[in-house]
Design a protein around this motif. Sequence first.
Motif, mmCIF file in Angstrom:
data_model
loop_
_atom_site.group_PDB
_atom_site.id
_atom_site.type_symbol
_atom_site.label_atom_id
_atom_site.label_comp_id
_atom_site.label_asym_id
_atom_site.label_seq_id
_atom_site.Cartn_x
_atom_site.Cartn_y
_atom_site.Cartn_z
ATOM 1 N N ASP A 87 -0.197 6.010 4.310
ATOM 2 C CA ASP A 87 -0.001 4.603 3.584
ATOM 3 C C ASP A 87 1.353 4.593 3.388
ATOM 4 O O ASP A 87 2.258 5.624 3.200
ATOM 5 N N ASP A 146 -1.927 -6.016 16.649
ATOM 6 C CA ASP A 146 -0.675 -5.573 17.684
ATOM 7 C C ASP A 146 -0.954 -4.013 17.774
ATOM 8 O O ASP A 146 -0.734 -3.639 18.850
ATOM 9 N N HIS A 200 2.327 -14.454 17.161
ATOM 10 C CA HIS A 200 1.376 -14.116 18.433
ATOM 11 C C HIS A 200 0.214 -13.555 18.264
ATOM 12 O O HIS A 200 -0.142 -13.233 17.212
ATOM 13 N N SER A 205 0.690 -8.652 5.929
ATOM 14 C CA SER A 205 1.287 -9.377 6.947
ATOM 15 C C SER A 205 0.908 -11.160 6.917
ATOM 16 O O SER A 205 1.281 -11.854 7.689
ATOM 17 N N ARG A 253 -5.107 3.863 6.892
ATOM 18 C CA ARG A 253 -5.038 3.782 5.645
ATOM 19 C C ARG A 253 -6.529 4.251 5.225
ATOM 20 O O ARG A 253 -7.313 3.518 5.746
ATOM 21 N N TYR A 280 6.716 -12.721 1.551
ATOM 22 C CA TYR A 280 6.526 -12.148 2.836
ATOM 23 C C TYR A 280 7.910 -12.084 3.723
ATOM 24 O O TYR A 280 8.285 -11.056 3.986
ATOM 25 N N THR A 332 -4.707 -0.175 13.214
ATOM 26 C CA THR A 332 -6.129 -1.025 13.310
ATOM 27 C C THR A 332 -5.818 -2.555 13.197
ATOM 28 O O THR A 332 -6.868 -3.194 13.428
HETATM 29 P P1 NDP Z 1 -2.415 -7.251 10.995
HETATM 30 O O1 NDP Z 1 -2.538 -7.806 9.692
HETATM 31 O O2 NDP Z 1 -3.264 -7.471 12.194
HETATM 32 O O3 NDP Z 1 -1.997 -5.386 10.857
HETATM 33 C C1 NDP Z 1 -1.519 -4.901 9.863
HETATM 34 C C2 NDP Z 1 -1.782 -3.561 9.874
HETATM 35 O O4 NDP Z 1 -0.973 -2.743 8.742
HETATM 36 C C3 NDP Z 1 -3.219 -3.004 9.799
HETATM 37 O O5 NDP Z 1 -3.576 -2.110 10.370
HETATM 38 C C4 NDP Z 1 -3.268 -2.873 8.295
HETATM 39 O O6 NDP Z 1 -4.182 -1.688 7.906
HETATM 40 C C5 NDP Z 1 -1.790 -1.927 8.191
HETATM 41 N N1 NDP Z 1 -1.322 -1.917 6.837
HETATM 42 C C6 NDP Z 1 -1.201 -2.969 5.862
HETATM 43 N N2 NDP Z 1 -1.035 -2.128 4.816
HETATM 44 C C7 NDP Z 1 -0.782 -1.060 4.780
HETATM 45 C C8 NDP Z 1 -0.121 0.043 3.997
HETATM 46 N N3 NDP Z 1 0.197 -0.052 2.936
HETATM 47 N N4 NDP Z 1 -0.131 1.391 4.863
HETATM 48 C C9 NDP Z 1 -0.363 1.423 5.988
HETATM 49 N N5 NDP Z 1 -0.874 0.677 6.745
HETATM 50 C C10 NDP Z 1 -1.105 -0.737 6.113
HETATM 51 O O7 NDP Z 1 -0.873 -7.562 11.703
HETATM 52 P P2 NDP Z 1 -0.329 -7.888 13.080
HETATM 53 O O8 NDP Z 1 -0.860 -6.749 14.002
HETATM 54 O O9 NDP Z 1 -0.315 -9.069 13.286
HETATM 55 O O10 NDP Z 1 1.240 -7.805 13.084
HETATM 56 C C11 NDP Z 1 1.987 -6.285 13.113
HETATM 57 C C12 NDP Z 1 3.357 -6.385 12.493
HETATM 58 O O11 NDP Z 1 4.092 -7.378 12.749
HETATM 59 C C13 NDP Z 1 3.310 -6.631 11.022
HETATM 60 O O12 NDP Z 1 4.216 -6.003 10.480
HETATM 61 C C14 NDP Z 1 3.684 -8.307 10.994
HETATM 62 O O13 NDP Z 1 4.230 -8.433 9.589
HETATM 63 C C15 NDP Z 1 4.385 -8.092 12.321
HETATM 64 N N6 NDP Z 1 4.804 -9.639 12.711
HETATM 65 C C16 NDP Z 1 3.633 -10.104 13.317
HETATM 66 C C17 NDP Z 1 3.604 -11.332 14.029
HETATM 67 C C18 NDP Z 1 2.429 -12.040 14.461
HETATM 68 O O14 NDP Z 1 2.532 -13.183 14.884
HETATM 69 N N7 NDP Z 1 1.208 -11.154 14.529
HETATM 70 C C19 NDP Z 1 4.960 -12.060 14.361
HETATM 71 C C20 NDP Z 1 6.005 -11.175 13.648
HETATM 72 C C21 NDP Z 1 5.689 -9.968 13.032
HETATM 73 P P3 NDP Z 1 -5.630 -2.149 7.402
HETATM 74 O O15 NDP Z 1 -6.535 -2.600 8.752
HETATM 75 O O16 NDP Z 1 -6.180 -0.908 6.791
HETATM 76 O O17 NDP Z 1 -5.435 -3.380 6.587
#
Ligand code: NDP
Length: 319
Positions: free
Chosen positions: A57, A14, A178, A83, A34, A148, A11
């Motif tokens: 989760d 990325d 990104h 994140s 989740r 983090y 969701t």
């Molecule tokens: P987002 O914050 O947009 O998305 C995070 C996702 O993780 C959401 O779908 C969220 O669900 C889900 N999530 C959070 N906690 C849990 C949990 N306990 N169990 C299952 N799902 C969970 O992040 P991005 O899409 O920007 O980033 C994707 C990944 O890449 C992350 O791991 C981030 O740390 C990493 N990253 C991102 C960068 C960036 O610049 N965007 C750069 C480098 C790494 P919900 O919708 O329910 O909250």
Amino acid sequence: MGKSTLVTGITGQDGSYLAELLLDKGYKVYGLRRRTSMPMMENIGHIAKEIEFIDGDLMDKGSLDYAVKVSRPDEVYNLAAQSFVGSSWDQPALTGQITAIGVTNILEAVRLNKPDARFYQASSSEMFGKAVETPQKETTPFYPRSPYGVAKVYGHWITVNYRESYNMFACSGILFNHESPRRGLEFVTRKVTNAAARIKLGLQDELRMGNLDAKRDWGFAGDYVKAMWLMLQQEQPEDFVVSTGETHTVETLIEIAFSHVNLNWRDYVVIDPKFVRPAEVDLLLGDSTKAKEKLGWKLEVGFEEMIRMMVENDLRLNR
Ligand code: NDP
Ligand code: GDR
């Protein structure tokens, strides 16, 4: 039969771009989602019918076992995380449970139920933190500066460890920032583009910000998910830095967004200590030579073009 894939964090920003890419390539896409009181479908509503959702989760190992058993994935992309760097000081233990231990949980689920699945871990340039060299590349030592960043270092090394311990095809993509119109509103790019749009439309009269001197290497999320997929198509599992090779200050980002709507940002931006972090990452600049040479990965959308695209999108959404 197309390949099967399991995407955690589907969701998020990325997850949505990656799901589009995988569906285009003919994959059967399973998305771990989740349970929330209101489903978070803003980013994936347009493709939801094509995705098979599995409730789960990262902190609940049983739900991950179930997800892997049901999806029988050829590829697993672990994008789920707490994140937001800022929140990681407010909820450091939770961040560790999801962003660090959660990686072990999903790796264990894969190891025990589908050990030949290829695994992608979303590592981060935040692991470089107080960078010991510039530009940062695969061999640069880590010096994380937030709960983090510390959690991501754990996630990174446990992925390397499962590759070396169990001979699993496990890769870490060390992705620099990104962004996109689907970025969460609290991250700095979207906060700024949304504020520029709202101020232009008369819906907001100021923008409260933290440190404007921080420098980041900002690319477009749609380009970065292609690198994730490419990493899992290689013969050998390896880790790659993905970045633009350009760095800009937060101030430059604000300048571009506000001038796109013909506003002088100095008339609206207020510095608020609330948004200044306890420890800052001053400068990130990535060297993605390895990804370009080995994966054939290339950047398609530049920084300014992306910020303008985000402002236009926020103007449309706020109208
Ligand atoms: P987002 O914050 O947009 O998305 C995070 C996702 O993780 C959401 O779908 C969220 O669900 C889900 N999530 C959070 N906690 C849990 C949990 N306990 N169990 C299952 N799902 C969970 O992040 P991005 O899409 O920007 O980033 C994707 C990944 O890449 C992350 O791991 C981030 O740390 C990493 N990253 C991102 C960068 C960036 O610049 N965007 C750069 C480098 C790494 P919900 O919708 O329910 O909250
Ligand atoms: P970051 O992204 O911490 O790099 O992590 P964020 O957009 O939150 O911050 C970037 C820089 O901007 C400065 N800043 C502000 N940031 C926010 N959010 N709000 C403000 O008001 C503000 N004012 C100044 C920050 O101090 C920082 O220096 C992102 C996330 O996507 C992580 O998950 C990912 O791993 C890294 O990028 C790479």
